[in-house]
Design an enzyme around this catalytic site. Sequence first.
Site, PDB file in Angstrom:
ATOM      1  N   HIS A   1      -2.898   0.972   8.263  1.00 50.64           N
ATOM      2  CA  HIS A   1      -2.241   0.105   7.262  1.00 50.64           C
ATOM      3  C   HIS A   1      -2.785  -1.157   7.846  1.00 50.64           C
ATOM      4  CE1 HIS A   1      -0.269  -2.270   4.220  1.00 50.64           C
ATOM      5  NE2 HIS A   1      -0.365  -1.093   3.460  1.00 50.64           N
TER       6      HIS A   1
ATOM      7  N   TRP B   1       6.561   3.221   1.022  1.00 48.92           N
ATOM      8  CA  TRP B   1       7.691   2.328   0.694  1.00 48.92           C
ATOM      9  C   TRP B   1       7.643   1.190   1.821  1.00 48.92           C
ATOM     10  CZ3 TRP B   1      12.447   6.441  -0.133  1.00 48.92           C
ATOM     11  CH2 TRP B   1      11.871   7.240  -0.975  1.00 48.92           C
TER      12      TRP B   1
ATOM     13  N   GLU C   1      -7.821  -0.563   0.982  1.00 46.24           N
ATOM     14  CA  GLU C   1      -7.047  -1.590   0.507  1.00 46.24           C
ATOM     15  C   GLU C   1      -7.390  -2.810   0.819  1.00 46.24           C
ATOM     16  OE1 GLU C   1      -2.892   0.315   0.357  1.00 46.24           O
ATOM     17  OE2 GLU C   1      -3.014  -0.256   2.180  1.00 46.24           O
TER      18      GLU C   1
ATOM     19  N   GLY D   1       2.201   0.238  -3.086  1.00 45.36           N
ATOM     20  CA  GLY D   1       3.452  -0.348  -2.391  1.00 45.36           C
ATOM     21  C   GLY D   1       4.538  -0.784  -3.167  1.00 45.36           C
ATOM     22  N   GLY D   2       4.523  -2.052  -3.638  1.00 43.89           N
ATOM     23  CA  GLY D   2       5.624  -2.548  -4.380  1.00 43.89           C
ATOM     24  C   GLY D   2       5.935  -1.453  -5.694  1.00 43.89           C
TER      25      GLY D   2
HETATM   26  C1  PEP Z   1       0.154  -1.029   0.333  1.00 42.54           C
HETATM   27  O1  PEP Z   1       1.035  -1.741   1.169  1.00 42.54           O
HETATM   28  O2  PEP Z   1      -0.366   0.009   0.887  1.00 42.54           O
HETATM   29  C2  PEP Z   1       0.167  -1.776  -1.073  1.00 42.54           C
HETATM   30  C3  PEP Z   1      -0.800  -1.134  -1.659  1.00 42.54           C
HETATM   31  O3  PEP Z   1       0.829  -2.581  -1.260  1.00 42.54           O
HETATM   32  P1  PEP Z   1       1.109  -3.158  -3.007  1.00 42.54           P
HETATM   33  O4  PEP Z   1       0.841  -2.061  -3.959  1.00 42.54           O
HETATM   34  O5  PEP Z   1       2.618  -3.857  -2.913  1.00 42.54           O
HETATM   35  O6  PEP Z   1       0.049  -4.240  -3.002  1.00 42.54           O
END
Ligand code: PEP
Length: 251
Positions: A96, A10, A168, A235-236
């Site tokens: 992260h 979040w 990521e 994330g979002g």
């Molecule tokens: C995250 O911050 O771990 C992420 C994957 O963000 P988003 O899904 O918003 O790209």
Amino acid sequence: MRKKIVAGNWKMNTSCPEGVELAKAVVAKSTEVPANVGLIIAPPFTHLCCVSEITEGSKVELSAQNCADHTSGAFTGEVAAPMLTSVGCQWTILGHSERRQYYGETDEKLVVKTKLALEAGLGVILCVGENLDEREAGKHFEVCENQIKNVLYNFTAEDMKKIVVAYEPVWAIGTGKTATAEQAEEIHAHIRKVLADKFGAQVADDTTILYGGSCKPSNAKELFAQPDIDGGLIGGAALKADDFIQIALSF
Ligand code: PEP
């Protein structure tokens, strides 16, 4: 058989009452998600105590987004791993890219944090990934490999049972640009090989490796269909219970 997981980060979003409502919605819909898919939510620190009352007894597990590199003492503003377990957390995200980029999180620090998190009984979701410059320079395999080696090569095969890796690519986080399924798969396969080199094929095969970076209901199916992609760190899209659950139904 390694576990499939969809985890929601979040970040610094929602007030505590909003977070409680979001957690309630996720828990309510979690019954739709098959038993072989794990669900984790990672609200801000301030919400963990309240949210743990909601997730308790459900299939939704609770994660922090970070933990301190000490267990207690004069470290103003920090939250230690044993404090997280004391409010019902089962996991913490570590490394992260936003922590690496804005808060000087180094691989050395992540070794200490991972050790303390495991000692406290937490599972760890360790994030790795290259930035845009590194990708354009063709260094993405090397960057991820080094992050894995620098942190996880300090641990044992037994420790790996409590560790999940999240790949990521920084250029895909919050940008709407998703890595293609092929781009993600080739890094995931490489990470699994790097793990196999140290811990053996069985441990590597049993390790859950998540993809993160603009993963949403419309692209989750294609990503999760790849042999080495075992779910997502979201994330979002984790801020909407419907989207988050839809992603968890994409295997
Ligand atoms: C995250 O911050 O771990 C992420 C994957 O963000 P988003 O899904 O918003 O790209």
